[in-house]
Scaffold this active site. Structure first.
Site, mmCIF file in Angstrom:
data_model
loop_
_atom_site.group_PDB
_atom_site.id
_atom_site.type_symbol
_atom_site.label_atom_id
_atom_site.label_comp_id
_atom_site.label_asym_id
_atom_site.label_seq_id
_atom_site.Cartn_x
_atom_site.Cartn_y
_atom_site.Cartn_z
ATOM 1 N N ASP A 157 9.324 -41.173 1.436
ATOM 2 C CA ASP A 157 10.224 -40.230 1.859
ATOM 3 C C ASP A 157 11.411 -39.943 0.577
ATOM 4 O O ASP A 157 11.335 -40.771 -0.233
ATOM 5 C CB ASP A 157 11.099 -40.529 3.294
ATOM 6 C CG ASP A 157 11.656 -41.789 3.308
ATOM 7 O OD1 ASP A 157 11.926 -42.238 2.177
ATOM 8 O OD2 ASP A 157 12.185 -42.180 4.281
ATOM 9 N N GLY A 175 14.758 -40.753 0.958
ATOM 10 C CA GLY A 175 15.877 -41.495 0.918
ATOM 11 C C GLY A 175 16.781 -40.379 1.612
ATOM 12 O O GLY A 175 18.222 -41.064 1.881
ATOM 13 N N GLY A 176 16.789 -39.389 1.580
ATOM 14 C CA GLY A 176 17.864 -38.300 1.980
ATOM 15 C C GLY A 176 18.563 -38.640 3.497
ATOM 16 O O GLY A 176 19.490 -38.866 3.822
ATOM 17 N N PHE A 177 17.407 -38.933 4.423
ATOM 18 C CA PHE A 177 17.766 -39.249 5.846
ATOM 19 C C PHE A 177 18.414 -40.435 5.780
ATOM 20 O O PHE A 177 19.508 -40.553 6.646
ATOM 21 C CB PHE A 177 16.512 -39.252 6.571
ATOM 22 C CG PHE A 177 16.611 -39.511 8.174
ATOM 23 C CD1 PHE A 177 17.276 -38.642 8.959
ATOM 24 C CD2 PHE A 177 16.474 -41.034 8.696
ATOM 25 C CE1 PHE A 177 17.695 -38.883 10.046
ATOM 26 C CE2 PHE A 177 16.758 -41.076 9.898
ATOM 27 C CZ PHE A 177 17.364 -40.180 10.685
ATOM 28 N N ASP A 185 16.762 -34.304 0.001
ATOM 29 C CA ASP A 185 17.147 -33.188 0.907
ATOM 30 C C ASP A 185 18.500 -33.852 1.408
ATOM 31 O O ASP A 185 18.939 -35.029 1.607
ATOM 32 C CB ASP A 185 16.376 -32.619 2.061
ATOM 33 C CG ASP A 185 15.761 -33.899 2.765
ATOM 34 O OD1 ASP A 185 15.891 -35.096 2.321
ATOM 35 O OD2 ASP A 185 15.407 -33.612 3.898
ATOM 36 N N GLN A 243 14.810 -26.977 5.466
ATOM 37 C CA GLN A 243 16.021 -27.489 6.680
ATOM 38 C C GLN A 243 16.310 -26.055 7.466
ATOM 39 O O GLN A 243 15.596 -25.129 7.466
ATOM 40 C CB GLN A 243 17.059 -28.294 6.148
ATOM 41 C CG GLN A 243 16.666 -29.450 5.328
ATOM 42 C CD GLN A 243 16.615 -30.536 6.477
ATOM 43 O OE1 GLN A 243 16.990 -30.048 7.599
ATOM 44 N NE2 GLN A 243 15.979 -31.608 6.028
ATOM 45 N N GLY A 266 14.818 -32.169 9.602
ATOM 46 C CA GLY A 266 16.036 -31.543 10.668
ATOM 47 C C GLY A 266 15.722 -31.835 12.120
ATOM 48 O O GLY A 266 16.280 -31.215 13.065
ATOM 49 N N ASP A 305 4.993 -38.734 10.844
ATOM 50 C CA ASP A 305 5.339 -40.268 10.791
ATOM 51 C C ASP A 305 6.548 -40.334 11.794
ATOM 52 O O ASP A 305 7.217 -39.787 12.289
ATOM 53 C CB ASP A 305 5.949 -40.474 9.539
ATOM 54 C CG ASP A 305 7.218 -40.060 9.327
ATOM 55 O OD1 ASP A 305 8.029 -41.039 9.472
ATOM 56 O OD2 ASP A 305 7.581 -38.898 9.271
ATOM 57 N N CYS A 354 -10.488 -50.109 25.281
ATOM 58 C CA CYS A 354 -9.733 -49.948 24.052
ATOM 59 C C CYS A 354 -10.329 -50.722 22.749
ATOM 60 O O CYS A 354 -10.579 -52.064 23.111
ATOM 61 C CB CYS A 354 -8.227 -50.003 24.092
ATOM 62 S SG CYS A 354 -7.193 -50.297 22.533
ATOM 63 N N CYS A 400 -8.971 -52.096 20.368
ATOM 64 C CA CYS A 400 -7.772 -52.784 19.150
ATOM 65 C C CYS A 400 -7.899 -54.163 19.375
ATOM 66 O O CYS A 400 -8.489 -54.826 20.307
ATOM 67 C CB CYS A 400 -6.433 -52.171 19.685
ATOM 68 S SG CYS A 400 -5.639 -53.110 20.958
ATOM 69 N N CYS A 411 -6.974 -55.675 22.784
ATOM 70 C CA CYS A 411 -7.624 -55.473 23.966
ATOM 71 C C CYS A 411 -8.971 -55.990 23.743
ATOM 72 O O CYS A 411 -9.713 -56.224 24.737
ATOM 73 C CB CYS A 411 -7.718 -53.802 24.220
ATOM 74 S SG CYS A 411 -6.290 -53.355 24.826
ATOM 75 N N HIS A 450 -1.973 -52.451 19.377
ATOM 76 C CA HIS A 450 -2.571 -51.375 20.435
ATOM 77 C C HIS A 450 -2.094 -50.264 20.293
ATOM 78 O O HIS A 450 -2.634 -49.301 20.350
ATOM 79 C CB HIS A 450 -2.103 -52.089 21.681
ATOM 80 C CG HIS A 450 -2.568 -51.305 22.763
ATOM 81 N ND1 HIS A 450 -3.751 -51.004 23.236
ATOM 82 C CD2 HIS A 450 -1.878 -50.488 23.603
ATOM 83 C CE1 HIS A 450 -4.010 -50.254 24.239
ATOM 84 N NE2 HIS A 450 -2.744 -49.609 24.364
#
Lengths: 387, 387
Positions: free
Chosen positions: B98, B100-102, B152, B195, B222, B273, B311, B313, B316, B342
């Protein structure tokens, strides 16, 4: 003897008495264990930070679980309802449970010991509990490990009044008989514990008393505590010759540093357990040939090499010291797993190296080399990688 | 366009407009990613509690790493010296960083934002740092992920003064051009961020501005904040039709609950994500079809069933709810890894199910069934396992 364990000496100590070390095989209900061997400790039915597949990967053949901890949480009856300890923790190979004696005596300084048993407080909530030889065996039968251990009263080797050591040792003998009488499971072996502290007479008497009972294996207790290496060696050099013609496996409880393991193998011990390699790993200490690294040290932040060149472990196969140093600094959980895998791989590969030397008959000649491999000079601030 | 990313729509939305969902493939330097897809988050160059092999096992095709965190520790220059982010974290498949703005806007409430960039304090030690579009791109080029994101200025969707949203949005557009101008690496794609908050006019202008620049992909920023699902849907139903003829991949940052993912896929988003599935897993919350389990609840202590019947995983395949309940109670590290595996498997299998429906052309008809699969009714105190 119950018969759930069969021990065979494959290569006996050489006739020239250059060592008492021997190669052996211990057959248990869930598989066969080559000795000398080290058992990783899964206190709470998990070796901290590891999955059972990791245990296979590091080369574990048998693990130890703690009766005291599992009795308190999640409870032995719950584990029995869920199909026993093997199924509960997803480990299909041999397991040994200790007797709980060490924990109830050492973790609670307000315990009360009498001839019948030990009353102690839970370290979780202070609630009062009682172990007797009979209840320890019942708990271990419910857990269902391959090997149970007779209930004993260990004492710190060098810091205990000799009279108290004598009392605890005689009591351990009576409890050994009661443990044997209480044990029912034909698919579970039962080992007895030799005590006697550092007093030669008491050790001799305890060895005779415990070896005189039909246990499947013989534990050497009351060591790996506050004794010096020389004191430990003296006890082993007294006990092992007394057992020279005894066909059973010998297990020294609680020893974990490579040099200590090597020395005890040399003096005739087959089986070991300790939390040490895993505990120091979680504290960022990685074992390498002849030394140890503190992965938190500044120098490793830019070090592109694996912890140990050529090591087959989960950490060294893919990651740099720099990445480990980063993970430890960031408090990332992967650090604990990787470092634990490395130290257990180092320890178990070291035991495999010892077994290879015993198989080849070269153990006595290779002792100096194995000692330098096991030495743990701190390499915290120096480059350490052997070329 | 830089050309390090190639996106192809394999199955476009149906002509009957019953959905804007589409099946796609995003080709990146380290491999190909099927969309719609969810990216697990590896904040510190590790998805918490997991090994890269676990990521493959859960079905991850691409992971996100955080520029802000890696800049502060271990440092992007160090990672570059060590061979880049892929080698550092032992993950050979696609990675996105990303901008880094957030983080610099949301983690430090004493930051100072001007047209040039953002001055912020480290959450480790309070030291002062500055990000600009140029430095964010330089850091991301040093990290060397497959995809970088233009710097951003995100704002919380519904709690921000409309004039501040407008200022941040216009600034984001200028920073987008500067990010593009600063970006050099031909082997790294660069995505731009739309945005505009919840204001239709501003969103429309931002969509036009960002889509008018030669980015490799378009992020919808946003959102996944304090907006309502209806507000989020309104933004998507405005932005996506404006991009109907745009050939680029669409990425909604920060969304993680299965129902939110499903709804956003339905409205035309390809890429997601979030830390959510992993974070709640470490808090003992396990996702199952139509519900969620709190593995700390008393009822699970005796439950021999896996978290989810059938499942595939790591948890499981071998372990019971009872064992997980025990591990969480005992604070054992294996709990965090198993529960994370899981929840990520559940999330990624859910996305695979969505892709299968898109491939088969049955997505619109299967929406009710997929919604009930994604619903998260708390099953904390009730038996939940579907037959």
């Amino acid at each position: 003897m119950p018969g759930a364990a069969r021990f065979e000496v494959l290569v006996p100590p050489p006739a020239d008495r250059s060592t008492r070390a021997r190669l052996g095989r211990l057959e248990l209900p869930h598989g066969s264990v080559e000795t000398p061997i080290f058992m990783p400790v899964g206190t709470n039915a998990t070796v901290k930070a590891l999955h059972p597949d990791d245990l296979e990967d590091v080369g574990a053949q048998i693990v130890l679980a703690n009766t005291y901890h599992l009795y308190l949480r999640p409870g032995h009856e719950r584990i029995a309802r869920l199909g026993g300890l093997h199924r509960f923790m997803g480990w299909d190979r041999p397991i040994l449970t200790d007797s709980g004696g060490f924990q109830v005596v050492s973790l609670d300084d307000l315990n009360a010991i009498d001839d019948e048993g030990v009353t102690f407080r839970s370290h979780h909530d202070g609630s009062s509990h009682r172990f007797t030889p009979e209840s320890s065996i019942a708990i271990q039968e419910a857990l269902g490990a391959d090997v149970a251990v007779a209930f004993d009263q260990p004492v710190p080797p060098s810091s205990t009044d000799p009279r108290d050591v004598a009392i605890a040792t005689e009591r351990t003998h009576r409890w050994a008989e009661r443990s044997l009488a209480a044990h029912r499971r034909a698919d579970q072996a039962l080992f007895g514990v030799i005590q006697g502290g550092l007093d030669p007479d008491l050790r001799r008497r305890s060895t005779a008393a415990i070896a005189g009972l039909p246990f499947d294996g013989l534990n050497i207790g009351g060591l790996a505590g506050d004794e010096t290496p020389a004191e430990r060696a003296a006890v082993l050099d007294l006990v092992v010759p007394l057992l020279a013609d005894d066909p059973r496996v010998r297990y020294l409880m609680g020893l974990g540093s490579p040099l200590d393991l090597l020395d005890a193998v040399h003096r005739g011990v087959d089986l070991f357990d300790s939390v040490l390699p895993a505990r120091v790993a979680r504290n960022a200490q990685a074992w390498v040939p002849g030394g140890r690294l503190n992965l938190r040290n500044e120098q490793f932040r830019d070090d592109p090499r694996p912890i140990q060149e050529g090591c087959r472990c989960l950490a060294c196969r893919r990651f740099s010291r720099a990445y480990l140093a980063h993970l430890f600094r960031a408090g990332e959980l992967l650090a604990y797993r990787l470092a634990t895998c490395h130290n257990l791989t180092f320890t178990l590969d070291f035991m495999a190296e010892i077994r290879a030397a015993l198989r080849a008959g070269t153990f006595p000649q290779r002792l100096p080399e194995l000692r330098s491999l096991a030495a743990q000079k701190s390499r915290g601030e120096a480059a350490v990688q052997p070329a």
